[in-house]
Enzyme design. Structure first.
Site, PDB file in Angstrom:
ATOM      1  CG  PHE A 134      -1.731   1.123   1.569  1.00 17.13           C
ATOM      2  CD1 PHE A 134      -3.017   1.200   1.053  1.00 17.13           C
ATOM      3  CD2 PHE A 134      -1.297   2.138   2.416  1.00 17.13           C
ATOM      4  CE1 PHE A 134      -3.860   2.264   1.369  1.00 17.13           C
ATOM      5  CE2 PHE A 134      -2.118   3.213   2.737  1.00 17.13           C
ATOM      6  CZ  PHE A 134      -3.412   3.267   2.208  1.00 17.13           C
ATOM      7  N   GLY A 346      16.096  -7.066  33.652  1.00 14.73           N
ATOM      8  CA  GLY A 346      17.510  -6.757  33.837  1.00 14.73           C
ATOM      9  C   GLY A 346      18.283  -6.943  32.548  1.00 14.73           C
ATOM     10  CD  GLU A 370      -2.122   1.624   9.300  1.00 12.87           C
ATOM     11  OE1 GLU A 370      -3.100   2.377   9.155  1.00 12.87           O
ATOM     12  OE2 GLU A 370      -1.969   0.580   8.659  1.00 12.87           O
TER      13      GLU A 370
HETATM   14  P1  TGC Z   1      -7.482  15.906   4.862  1.00  8.94           P
HETATM   15  O1  TGC Z   1      -6.321  15.385   4.113  1.00  8.94           O
HETATM   16  O2  TGC Z   1      -7.708  17.362   4.868  1.00  8.94           O
HETATM   17  O3  TGC Z   1      -8.896  15.183   4.523  1.00  8.94           O
HETATM   18  C1  TGC Z   1      -9.176  14.714   3.327  1.00  8.94           C
HETATM   19  C2  TGC Z   1     -10.503  13.961   3.364  1.00  8.94           C
HETATM   20  O4  TGC Z   1     -10.345  12.725   4.049  1.00  8.94           O
HETATM   21  C3  TGC Z   1     -11.324  12.608   5.059  1.00  8.94           C
HETATM   22  N1  TGC Z   1     -10.765  11.857   6.193  1.00  8.94           N
HETATM   23  C4  TGC Z   1     -11.242  10.689   6.596  1.00  8.94           C
HETATM   24  N2  TGC Z   1     -12.257   9.929   6.148  1.00  8.94           N
HETATM   25  C5  TGC Z   1     -12.484   8.772   6.762  1.00  8.94           C
HETATM   26  N3  TGC Z   1     -11.744   8.341   7.786  1.00  8.94           N
HETATM   27  C6  TGC Z   1     -10.706   9.055   8.270  1.00  8.94           C
HETATM   28  N4  TGC Z   1      -9.974   8.575   9.266  1.00  8.94           N
HETATM   29  C7  TGC Z   1     -10.423  10.287   7.675  1.00  8.94           C
HETATM   30  N5  TGC Z   1      -9.480  11.238   7.868  1.00  8.94           N
HETATM   31  C8  TGC Z   1      -9.701  12.184   6.964  1.00  8.94           C
HETATM   32  C9  TGC Z   1     -11.647  14.032   5.421  1.00  8.94           C
HETATM   33  O5  TGC Z   1     -12.907  14.085   6.042  1.00  8.94           O
HETATM   34  C10 TGC Z   1     -11.622  14.679   4.076  1.00  8.94           C
HETATM   35  O6  TGC Z   1     -12.810  14.326   3.375  1.00  8.94           O
HETATM   36  P2  TGC Z   1     -13.496  15.346   2.349  1.00  8.94           P
HETATM   37  O7  TGC Z   1     -14.600  14.548   1.750  1.00  8.94           O
HETATM   38  O8  TGC Z   1     -13.941  16.498   3.187  1.00  8.94           O
HETATM   39  O9  TGC Z   1     -12.411  15.710   1.370  1.00  8.94           O
HETATM   40  O10 TGC Z   1      -7.258  15.291   6.152  1.00  8.94           O
HETATM   41  P3  TGC Z   1      -7.798  15.679   7.539  1.00  8.94           P
HETATM   42  O11 TGC Z   1      -7.477  17.114   7.840  1.00  8.94           O
HETATM   43  O12 TGC Z   1      -9.192  15.237   7.752  1.00  8.94           O
HETATM   44  O13 TGC Z   1      -6.820  14.743   8.322  1.00  8.94           O
HETATM   45  C11 TGC Z   1      -5.487  15.092   8.515  1.00  8.94           C
HETATM   46  C12 TGC Z   1      -4.760  13.942   9.178  1.00  8.94           C
HETATM   47  C13 TGC Z   1      -3.449  14.458   9.718  1.00  8.94           C
HETATM   48  C14 TGC Z   1      -5.602  13.383  10.316  1.00  8.94           C
HETATM   49  C15 TGC Z   1      -4.527  12.842   8.133  1.00  8.94           C
HETATM   50  O14 TGC Z   1      -3.813  13.365   7.082  1.00  8.94           O
HETATM   51  C16 TGC Z   1      -3.833  11.629   8.708  1.00  8.94           C
HETATM   52  O15 TGC Z   1      -4.473  10.702   9.219  1.00  8.94           O
HETATM   53  N6  TGC Z   1      -2.462  11.560   8.646  1.00  8.94           N
HETATM   54  C17 TGC Z   1      -1.704  10.412   9.051  1.00  8.94           C
HETATM   55  C18 TGC Z   1      -1.161   9.703   7.841  1.00  8.94           C
HETATM   56  C19 TGC Z   1      -1.182   8.215   7.988  1.00  8.94           C
HETATM   57  O16 TGC Z   1      -1.839   7.642   8.840  1.00  8.94           O
HETATM   58  N7  TGC Z   1      -0.520   7.524   7.107  1.00  8.94           N
HETATM   59  C20 TGC Z   1      -0.530   6.106   7.098  1.00  8.94           C
HETATM   60  C21 TGC Z   1       0.206   5.536   5.934  1.00  8.94           C
HETATM   61  S1  TGC Z   1      -0.087   3.794   5.718  1.00  8.94           S
HETATM   62  C22 TGC Z   1       0.799   3.044   6.911  1.00  8.94           C
HETATM   63  O17 TGC Z   1       1.387   3.624   7.752  1.00  8.94           O
HETATM   64  C23 TGC Z   1       0.801   1.581   6.839  1.00  8.94           C
HETATM   65  S2  TGC Z   1       1.768   0.795   7.999  1.00  8.94           S
HETATM   66  C24 TGC Z   1       1.020  -0.692   7.897  1.00  8.94           C
HETATM   67  C25 TGC Z   1       1.660  -1.817   8.578  1.00  8.94           C
HETATM   68  O18 TGC Z   1       2.813  -2.194   8.246  1.00  8.94           O
HETATM   69  O19 TGC Z   1       0.945  -2.418   9.434  1.00  8.94           O
HETATM   70  P1  FAD Z   2       6.642  12.942   9.915  1.00 13.49           P
HETATM   71  O1  FAD Z   2       5.292  13.173   9.379  1.00 13.49           O
HETATM   72  O2  FAD Z   2       7.764  13.688   9.313  1.00 13.49           O
HETATM   73  O3  FAD Z   2       6.617  13.209  11.477  1.00 13.49           O
HETATM   74  C1  FAD Z   2       7.806  13.362  12.273  1.00 13.49           C
HETATM   75  C2  FAD Z   2       7.400  13.775  13.682  1.00 13.49           C
HETATM   76  O4  FAD Z   2       6.701  15.028  13.625  1.00 13.49           O
HETATM   77  C3  FAD Z   2       6.447  12.807  14.356  1.00 13.49           C
HETATM   78  O5  FAD Z   2       6.725  12.762  15.728  1.00 13.49           O
HETATM   79  C4  FAD Z   2       5.096  13.425  14.136  1.00 13.49           C
HETATM   80  O6  FAD Z   2       4.141  13.042  15.112  1.00 13.49           O
HETATM   81  C5  FAD Z   2       5.421  14.901  14.229  1.00 13.49           C
HETATM   82  N1  FAD Z   2       4.455  15.744  13.525  1.00 13.49           N
HETATM   83  C6  FAD Z   2       4.146  15.751  12.196  1.00 13.49           C
HETATM   84  N2  FAD Z   2       3.221  16.667  11.925  1.00 13.49           N
HETATM   85  C7  FAD Z   2       2.899  17.255  13.108  1.00 13.49           C
HETATM   86  C8  FAD Z   2       1.991  18.270  13.504  1.00 13.49           C
HETATM   87  N3  FAD Z   2       1.179  18.870  12.625  1.00 13.49           N
HETATM   88  N4  FAD Z   2       1.955  18.614  14.799  1.00 13.49           N
HETATM   89  C9  FAD Z   2       2.746  18.003  15.721  1.00 13.49           C
HETATM   90  N5  FAD Z   2       3.631  17.044  15.415  1.00 13.49           N
HETATM   91  C10 FAD Z   2       3.691  16.675  14.129  1.00 13.49           C
HETATM   92  N6  FAD Z   2       3.246   4.142   4.790  1.00 13.49           N
HETATM   93  C11 FAD Z   2       2.509   3.637   3.758  1.00 13.49           C
HETATM   94  O7  FAD Z   2       1.916   4.370   2.987  1.00 13.49           O
HETATM   95  N7  FAD Z   2       2.440   2.288   3.561  1.00 13.49           N
HETATM   96  C12 FAD Z   2       3.074   1.401   4.362  1.00 13.49           C
HETATM   97  O8  FAD Z   2       2.970   0.183   4.146  1.00 13.49           O
HETATM   98  C13 FAD Z   2       3.859   1.897   5.440  1.00 13.49           C
HETATM   99  N8  FAD Z   2       4.578   1.046   6.225  1.00 13.49           N
HETATM  100  C14 FAD Z   2       5.443   1.550   7.154  1.00 13.49           C
HETATM  101  C15 FAD Z   2       6.311   0.677   7.837  1.00 13.49           C
HETATM  102  C16 FAD Z   2       7.239   1.172   8.745  1.00 13.49           C
HETATM  103  C17 FAD Z   2       8.191   0.240   9.424  1.00 13.49           C
HETATM  104  C18 FAD Z   2       7.257   2.572   9.019  1.00 13.49           C
HETATM  105  C19 FAD Z   2       8.219   3.138  10.016  1.00 13.49           C
HETATM  106  C20 FAD Z   2       6.411   3.424   8.359  1.00 13.49           C
HETATM  107  C21 FAD Z   2       5.497   2.937   7.413  1.00 13.49           C
HETATM  108  N9  FAD Z   2       4.670   3.799   6.672  1.00 13.49           N
HETATM  109  C22 FAD Z   2       3.911   3.309   5.635  1.00 13.49           C
HETATM  110  C23 FAD Z   2       4.790   5.238   6.826  1.00 13.49           C
HETATM  111  C24 FAD Z   2       4.132   5.809   8.084  1.00 13.49           C
HETATM  112  O9  FAD Z   2       2.758   5.875   7.943  1.00 13.49           O
HETATM  113  C25 FAD Z   2       4.759   7.171   8.351  1.00 13.49           C
HETATM  114  O10 FAD Z   2       6.072   6.945   8.824  1.00 13.49           O
HETATM  115  C26 FAD Z   2       3.967   7.990   9.355  1.00 13.49           C
HETATM  116  O11 FAD Z   2       2.709   8.363   8.845  1.00 13.49           O
HETATM  117  C27 FAD Z   2       4.737   9.263   9.804  1.00 13.49           C
HETATM  118  O12 FAD Z   2       5.261   9.936   8.719  1.00 13.49           O
HETATM  119  P2  FAD Z   2       6.823  10.373   8.708  1.00 13.49           P
HETATM  120  O13 FAD Z   2       7.623   9.180   9.030  1.00 13.49           O
HETATM  121  O14 FAD Z   2       7.073  11.064   7.430  1.00 13.49           O
HETATM  122  O15 FAD Z   2       6.965  11.367   9.908  1.00 13.49           O
END
Ligand code: TGC
Ligand code: FAD
Length: 391
Positions: A134, A346, A370
Site C-alpha cells: 500500500f 535486567g 498509520e
Molecule cells: P485531509 O487530508 O484534509 O482530509 C481529506 C478527506 O479525508 C477525510 N478523512 C477521513 N475519512 C475517513 N476516515 C478518516 N480517518 C479520515 N481522515 C480524513 C476528510 O474528512 C476529508 O474528506 P473530504 O470529503 O472532506 O475531502 O485530512 P484531515 O485534515 O481530515 O486529516 C489530517 C490527518 C493528519 C488526520 C490525516 O492526514 C492523517 O491521518 N495523517 C496520518 C497519515 C497516515 O496515517 N498515514 C498512514 C500511511 S499507511 C501506513 O502507515 C501503513 S503501515 C502498515 C503496517 O505495516 O501495518
Molecule cells: P513525519 O510526518 O515527518 O513526522 C515526524 C514527527 O513530527 C512525528 O513525531 C510526528 O508526530 C510529528 N508531527 C508531524 N506533523 C505534526 C503536527 N502537525 N503537529 C505536531 N507534530 C507533528 N506508509 C505507507 O503508505 N504504507 C506502508 O505500508 C507503510 N509502512 C510503514 C512501515 C514502517 C516500518 C514505518 C516506520 C512506516 C510505514 N509507513 C507506511 C509510513 C508511516 O505511515 C509514516 O512513517 C507515518 O505516517 C509518519 O510519517 P513520517 O515518518 O514522514 O513522519
C-alpha cells in the site's frame, strides 16, 4: 495460581461468540506453531519467508473479514482484531503483514474495485499467492499524505504514473502495489493497481531498520509507469479512499499492540517469579508488583475498550475519531509496558531470546505508522475543540 484469575479480569471472552473464541484459539495455535519458530531468525537476519503468505492464506487469515467470497471467510471485525492480537503476541512484523494484505490491499479492492479487479486479484491475495503493498506515504509527505506529489497523467487508454512512495511495508517482495496518486486532469487522488513487471517500477529495500526487522520495508519508485485504465480503482476519488483503508487497519493495530504488551507481561511475570535476588523472587518486591499491576490494568481496560469500539463498528456506529483514540492509546501504552517489562528482566531484557526487547523495538514503529501518536492526539483535539491544529 490460576491464569483465569488475572488474565481476563473483565471477562472479555464472555462477550465473544463461540465462533470468535474458536477463531482466536486457531490463530493462537497458528502463531505458536508457524510464526514463533521463525521469529528469532526473522528478526536477527531481517529474514522474511514469502511462504508465510501461503501459510497465512491456508489458515484463512488474509482478508478474513471480507464477506465469504473470493476465498475469504467473512468473519466479524472482532475476529479480525482477535487474529491481529494473537499474531502480534509473536511479532508486530507478522501482524503488519496481515494488516497490509487484509486492510490496505484486499479491503480497498473489495470496496472500490471493479468486479473484474476483484476476481482478478482477491482470490490470489486471499490464498497468499500474491503479495500486496500500500503506497500512500512519500519521502516528503508522511503525516500529511494529502500533500502527495505522485502524479498520474491521462494518456487515453492508460495513465502514466510518476513519483516515489517511502516506508512501504512489503514493497520489496510485492506482486501488486496499490499506489495512491493525483490525476493531472482534476488533481484528485485515485488508487492505481501497479503490477510487478510494469516498466518503470522499482521497489528498493530500506536497510538498517532496528524495528520490524522480520518485515521488509521499501520504497515504490515510479518512472512513467504505464498503468492501464482497467487497473484504476473506479469506486473512489479523493482521500476518502486511503483513509477508508486506514480506518480498518488502525483498529486491527489497536487490537494487535495489546497482544505484544500481553506477551511482554507474560514473560515478565514468569521471569520475576523464577529469578531470585536478595534470597527471594523478584516478583515478591512491591515495586515489581506495582509495575506489573499497572501493565495488567492498562491491558485489561485497553482490550475491553477496543472490543467496545469494534462492536460499534459492527453495528455501523463507529466514528473514525474513536479509531484514533484506540490506535493511539493501544500503541503508546503497549510501548510503555514493553519498555518497563524490558527493565524488569535486567540484562536478559536486552537479549532477543527473551523476546521483550524485540517487542520494544517493534512497537516504536507501530506507534509511528498509520498516523503517529501526535497525529491521533490532534484528531482528538479537533474533535474536542473543533479546531484543526495540523497546520
Ligand atoms: P485531509 O487530508 O484534509 O482530509 C481529506 C478527506 O479525508 C477525510 N478523512 C477521513 N475519512 C475517513 N476516515 C478518516 N480517518 C479520515 N481522515 C480524513 C476528510 O474528512 C476529508 O474528506 P473530504 O470529503 O472532506 O475531502 O485530512 P484531515 O485534515 O481530515 O486529516 C489530517 C490527518 C493528519 C488526520 C490525516 O492526514 C492523517 O491521518 N495523517 C496520518 C497519515 C497516515 O496515517 N498515514 C498512514 C500511511 S499507511 C501506513 O502507515 C501503513 S503501515 C502498515 C503496517 O505495516 O501495518
Ligand atoms: P513525519 O510526518 O515527518 O513526522 C515526524 C514527527 O513530527 C512525528 O513525531 C510526528 O508526530 C510529528 N508531527 C508531524 N506533523 C505534526 C503536527 N502537525 N503537529 C505536531 N507534530 C507533528 N506508509 C505507507 O503508505 N504504507 C506502508 O505500508 C507503510 N509502512 C510503514 C512501515 C514502517 C516500518 C514505518 C516506520 C512506516 C510505514 N509507513 C507506511 C509510513 C508511516 O505511515 C509514516 O512513517 C507515518 O505516517 C509518519 O510519517 P513520517 O515518518 O514522514 O513522519
Amino acid at each position: 495460581d490460576s491464569e483465569a484469575d488475572w488474565k481476563d479480569m473483565l471477562r472479555l471472552e464472555s462477550r465473544l461468540s463461540e465462533e470468535e473464541v474458536m477463531i482466536k484459539n486457531a490463530a493462537a495455535q497458528f502463531a505458536e506453531s508457524e510464526l514463533m519458530p521463525q521469529v528469532l531468525k526473522g528478526f536477527r537476519q531481517e529474514h522474511f519467508d514469502k511462504g508465510l503468505f501461503k501459510a497465512m492464506g491456508s489458515a484463512g487469515l488474509l482478508g478474513s473479514f471480507i464477506e465469504g467470497r473470493y476465498g475469504c471467510a467473512g468473519v466479524s471485525a472482532t475476529s479480525y482484531g482477535l487474529i491481529a492480537r494473537e499474531v502480534e503476541k509473536v511479532d508486530s512484523a507478522y501482524r503488519s503483514t496481515l494488516s497490509v494484505q487484509s486492510s490496505l490491499v484486499m479491503h480497498p479492492i473489495n470496496l472500490f474495485g471493479s468486479q473484474e479487479q476483484k476476481e482478478r486479484f482477491l482470490p490470489r491475495l486471499a490464498s497468499g499467492e500474491l503479495v500486496g503493498c500500500f503506497g500512500l506515504t512519500e519521502p516528503d509527505h508522511g503525516s500529511d499524505p494529502s500533500g502527495m506529489t505522485t502524479r498520474a497523467v491521462d494518456k487515453g487508454d492508460h495513465f502514466t504514473v510518476s513519483g516515489a512512495k517511502n516506508w512501504i511495508t512489503n514493497s520489496p517482495i510485492a506482486d501488486l502495489c496499490l499506489v495512491w496518486a493525483k490525476t493531472d486532469t482534476d488533481g484528485k487522488v485515485r488508487g492505481f493497481l501497479v503490477e510487478r513487471g510494469m516498466e518503470g517500477l522499482a521497489t528498493p529495500k530500506i536497510e538498517g531498520k532496528f524495528s520490524l526487522r522480520a518485515s521488509p520495508t521499501g520504497m515504490i519508485q515510479l518512472d512513467e509507469v504505464k498503468v492501464p485504465k482497467g487497473n484504476v480503482l473506479p469506486g473512489v476519488v479523493g482521500m476518502r479512499g486511503p483513509f477508508a483503508c486506514l480506518n480498518s487497519a488502525r483498529l486491527g493495530i489497536a487490537w494487535g499492540a495489546w497482544g505484544a504488551a500481553e506477551s511482554c507481561l507474560d514473560t515478565t511475570r514468569r521471569y520475576t517469579l523464577d529469578r531470585q535476588q536478595f534470597g527471594r523472587p523478584l516478583a515478591a518486591n512491591q515495586l515489581v508488583q506495582q509495575k506489573m499491576a499497572n501493565a495488567l490494568t492498562e491491558i485489561t481496560i485497553g482490550l475491553n475498550s477496543v472490543l467496545q469500539a469494534t462492536r460499534m463498528k459492527e453495528a455501523g456506529e463507529l466514528h473514525s475519531n474513536v479509531i484514533s483514540m484506540m490506535k493511539r492509546n493501544s500503541c503508546s501504552k503497549a510501548l510503555d509496558i514493553a519498555r518497563i517489562c524490558r527493565d524488569m528482566l535486567g540484562g536478559n531484557g536486552i537479549v532477543d531470546e527473551y523476546h521483550v526487547i524485540r517487542h520494544v523495538c517493534n512497537l516504536e514503529a507501530v506507534n509511528t505508522y498509520e498516523g503517529t501518536a501526535d497525529i491521533h492526539s490532534l484528531v482528538l483535539g479537533r474533535a474536542l475543540t473543533g479546531i484543526p491544529a495540523f497546520k
